[in-house]
Design a protein around this motif. Structure first.
Motif, PDB file in Angstrom:
ATOM      1  N   PRO A 160     -10.593   3.122  -0.564  1.00 17.50           N
ATOM      2  CA  PRO A 160      -9.061   3.238   0.244  1.00 17.50           C
ATOM      3  C   PRO A 160      -9.439   3.087   1.796  1.00 17.50           C
ATOM      4  O   PRO A 160     -10.369   3.269   2.175  1.00 17.50           O
ATOM      5  CB  PRO A 160      -8.468   4.622  -0.098  1.00 17.50           C
ATOM      6  CG  PRO A 160      -9.632   5.453  -0.369  1.00 17.50           C
ATOM      7  CD  PRO A 160     -10.765   4.587  -0.996  1.00 17.50           C
TER       8      PRO A 160
ATOM      9  N   GLU B  76      -1.261  -0.425  -3.803  1.00 15.43           N
ATOM     10  CA  GLU B  76      -0.330   0.179  -5.138  1.00 15.43           C
ATOM     11  C   GLU B  76      -1.129   0.245  -6.361  1.00 15.43           C
ATOM     12  O   GLU B  76      -0.890   1.237  -7.049  1.00 15.43           O
ATOM     13  CB  GLU B  76       0.953  -1.035  -5.279  1.00 15.43           C
ATOM     14  CG  GLU B  76       1.887  -0.405  -6.240  1.00 15.43           C
ATOM     15  CD  GLU B  76       2.709   0.633  -6.029  1.00 15.43           C
ATOM     16  OE1 GLU B  76       2.584   1.611  -7.090  1.00 15.43           O
ATOM     17  OE2 GLU B  76       2.848   1.113  -4.802  1.00 15.43           O
TER      18      GLU B  76
ATOM     19  N   GLU C 177       1.720  12.565  -0.600  1.00 19.52           N
ATOM     20  CA  GLU C 177       1.981  11.203  -0.285  1.00 19.52           C
ATOM     21  C   GLU C 177       3.178  11.057   0.785  1.00 19.52           C
ATOM     22  O   GLU C 177       3.969  11.687   0.953  1.00 19.52           O
ATOM     23  CB  GLU C 177       2.718  10.436  -1.458  1.00 19.52           C
ATOM     24  CG  GLU C 177       3.037   8.945  -1.503  1.00 19.52           C
ATOM     25  CD  GLU C 177       3.137   8.328  -2.739  1.00 19.52           C
ATOM     26  OE1 GLU C 177       3.236   7.020  -2.804  1.00 19.52           O
ATOM     27  OE2 GLU C 177       2.982   8.995  -3.802  1.00 19.52           O
TER      28      GLU C 177
ATOM     29  N   SER D 271      -4.918   4.598   3.149  1.00 17.52           N
ATOM     30  CA  SER D 271      -3.696   3.764   2.606  1.00 17.52           C
ATOM     31  C   SER D 271      -4.511   3.191   1.366  1.00 17.52           C
ATOM     32  O   SER D 271      -5.690   2.615   1.704  1.00 17.52           O
ATOM     33  CB  SER D 271      -3.734   2.713   4.025  1.00 17.52           C
ATOM     34  OG  SER D 271      -2.780   1.618   3.574  1.00 17.52           O
ATOM     35  N   ILE D 272      -3.555   3.200   0.368  1.00 20.76           N
ATOM     36  CA  ILE D 272      -4.378   2.818  -0.955  1.00 20.76           C
ATOM     37  C   ILE D 272      -3.554   1.664  -1.521  1.00 20.76           C
ATOM     38  O   ILE D 272      -2.138   1.726  -1.783  1.00 20.76           O
ATOM     39  CB  ILE D 272      -4.621   3.916  -1.896  1.00 20.76           C
ATOM     40  CG1 ILE D 272      -5.000   5.046  -1.176  1.00 20.76           C
ATOM     41  CG2 ILE D 272      -5.376   3.357  -3.166  1.00 20.76           C
ATOM     42  CD1 ILE D 272      -5.071   6.258  -1.978  1.00 20.76           C
TER      43      ILE D 272
ATOM     44  N   ALA E 186      -3.606   3.107  -6.549  1.00 15.34           N
ATOM     45  CA  ALA E 186      -3.087   4.466  -5.802  1.00 15.34           C
ATOM     46  C   ALA E 186      -3.089   5.645  -6.717  1.00 15.34           C
ATOM     47  O   ALA E 186      -3.433   6.631  -6.518  1.00 15.34           O
ATOM     48  CB  ALA E 186      -1.794   4.175  -5.250  1.00 15.34           C
ATOM     49  N   ASP E 187      -2.540   5.240  -7.988  1.00  9.95           N
ATOM     50  CA  ASP E 187      -2.339   6.357  -8.912  1.00  9.95           C
ATOM     51  C   ASP E 187      -3.680   6.902  -9.233  1.00  9.95           C
ATOM     52  O   ASP E 187      -3.904   8.365  -9.351  1.00  9.95           O
ATOM     53  CB  ASP E 187      -1.497   5.981 -10.137  1.00  9.95           C
ATOM     54  CG  ASP E 187       0.020   6.023  -9.841  1.00  9.95           C
ATOM     55  OD1 ASP E 187       0.379   6.473  -8.847  1.00  9.95           O
ATOM     56  OD2 ASP E 187       0.741   5.372 -10.545  1.00  9.95           O
TER      57      ASP E 187
ATOM     58  N   ASN F  69       0.789  -1.084   0.088  1.00  9.92           N
ATOM     59  CA  ASN F  69      -0.008   0.041   0.118  1.00  9.92           C
ATOM     60  C   ASN F  69       0.997   1.251   0.009  1.00  9.92           C
ATOM     61  O   ASN F  69       1.964   1.115   0.547  1.00  9.92           O
ATOM     62  CB  ASN F  69      -0.858  -0.047   1.373  1.00  9.92           C
ATOM     63  CG  ASN F  69      -1.974  -1.146   1.052  1.00  9.92           C
ATOM     64  OD1 ASN F  69      -1.954  -1.678   0.277  1.00  9.92           O
ATOM     65  ND2 ASN F  69      -2.668  -1.292   2.201  1.00  9.92           N
ATOM     66  N   ARG F  70       0.255   2.489  -0.502  1.00  8.87           N
ATOM     67  CA  ARG F  70       0.768   3.766  -0.248  1.00  8.87           C
ATOM     68  C   ARG F  70      -0.153   4.457   0.447  1.00  8.87           C
ATOM     69  O   ARG F  70      -1.245   4.300   0.342  1.00  8.87           O
ATOM     70  CB  ARG F  70       1.016   4.209  -1.727  1.00  8.87           C
ATOM     71  CG  ARG F  70       2.107   3.703  -2.730  1.00  8.87           C
ATOM     72  CD  ARG F  70       1.888   3.993  -4.103  1.00  8.87           C
ATOM     73  NE  ARG F  70       2.162   5.220  -4.367  1.00  8.87           N
ATOM     74  CZ  ARG F  70       1.982   5.654  -5.704  1.00  8.87           C
ATOM     75  NH1 ARG F  70       1.551   4.818  -6.666  1.00  8.87           N
ATOM     76  NH2 ARG F  70       1.860   6.809  -6.028  1.00  8.87           N
ATOM     77  N   ARG F  71       0.553   5.255   1.120  1.00  7.36           N
ATOM     78  CA  ARG F  71      -0.059   6.185   2.026  1.00  7.36           C
ATOM     79  C   ARG F  71      -0.342   7.775   1.710  1.00  7.36           C
ATOM     80  O   ARG F  71       0.839   8.224   1.412  1.00  7.36           O
ATOM     81  CB  ARG F  71       0.434   6.107   3.636  1.00  7.36           C
ATOM     82  CG  ARG F  71       0.216   4.749   4.261  1.00  7.36           C
ATOM     83  CD  ARG F  71       0.743   4.624   5.590  1.00  7.36           C
ATOM     84  NE  ARG F  71       0.308   3.279   6.215  1.00  7.36           N
ATOM     85  CZ  ARG F  71       0.540   2.994   7.507  1.00  7.36           C
ATOM     86  NH1 ARG F  71       0.890   4.015   8.164  1.00  7.36           N
ATOM     87  NH2 ARG F  71       0.110   1.787   7.880  1.00  7.36           N
TER      88      ARG F  71
END
Length: 205
Positions: free
Chosen positions: A165, A184, A204, A181-182, A187-188, A141-143
């Motif tokens: 998310p 990967e 981000e 938190s999304i 995320a975009d 995940n990306r935050r």
């Protein structure tokens, strides 16, 4: 929400710590598996085990970090080269597990096992502890931190409802802040929608 791409953004790890004991010709092998996120966490665990088993003959271990096991290490701790850390690492690879530390603490029982015996014993100790562990799939995940005025709430919530998310924290007032938190692969797309929303600031982490 449909898959945006074929990004490999999941991995296997152990859900919680696990332990087991393996005996071979009067030697005892205490095996431990831990979910870990970074090397400092690994060092802390190793320090605790050294204190707990201060009188053990060897503390051998192997670990992998990163969604694809990009970082890894194996340590024989005084056993003949390649007879302990490598077979432990081999089991992590065999089970496809990462973000995981396995430590095998040995108490020598008086009978030498030889090179092949040691390899077999450490491999088996690592296998048994992984068998006893709960192996789970985690996502990469990306935050993001999202800031927006209250009047933009409906627009932001519409996007979140659509993209779903995980909301880690939220604070609503005249000025609103949310931590997301999304996964990967999404995320975009989520970030792009939020950035295009009027009055929304996205950062981000």
């Amino acid at each position: 929400m449909g898959v945006q791409s074929e990004i490999d953004d999941s991995y296997l790890t152990v859900a919680t710590s696990a332990e087991s004991v393996y005996k071979e010709r009067s030697s005892k092998f205490f095996a431990y598996a831990y979910p870990v996120e970074c090397e400092s966490q690994i060092r802390d665990i190793l320090d605790l085990l050294h204190k707990q088993y201060y009188d053990a003959t060897h503390h051998c271990y192997a670990w992998r970090l990163g969604p694809h096991g990009e970082q890894f290490r194996a340590n024989d701790d005084g056993e003949p080269s390649g007879t302990a850390g490598k077979p432990i690492l081999g089991q992590l690879l065999s089970y496809g597990v990462t973000n995981c530390l396995i430590v095998v603490v040995r108490y020598f029982g008086g009978t030498k096992l030889g090179v092949s015996g040691l390899i077999s014993a450490y491999r088996e100790a690592a296998r048994i502890v992984l068998e006893s562990a709960q192996i789970v799939e985690q996502t990469v995940n990306r935050r993001f931190t999202v800031r927006f005025p209250y009047i933009a709430m409906n627009n932001v919530m519409r996007i979140l409802k659509e993209m779903q998310p995980a909301v880690l924290e939220q604070s609503f007032g005249n000025s609103c802040v949310m931590r997301l938190s999304i996964r990967e692969r999404y995320a975009d797309a989520v970030a792009d929608k939020l950035r295009k929303t009027e009055s929304v600031e996205l950062e981000e982490e």
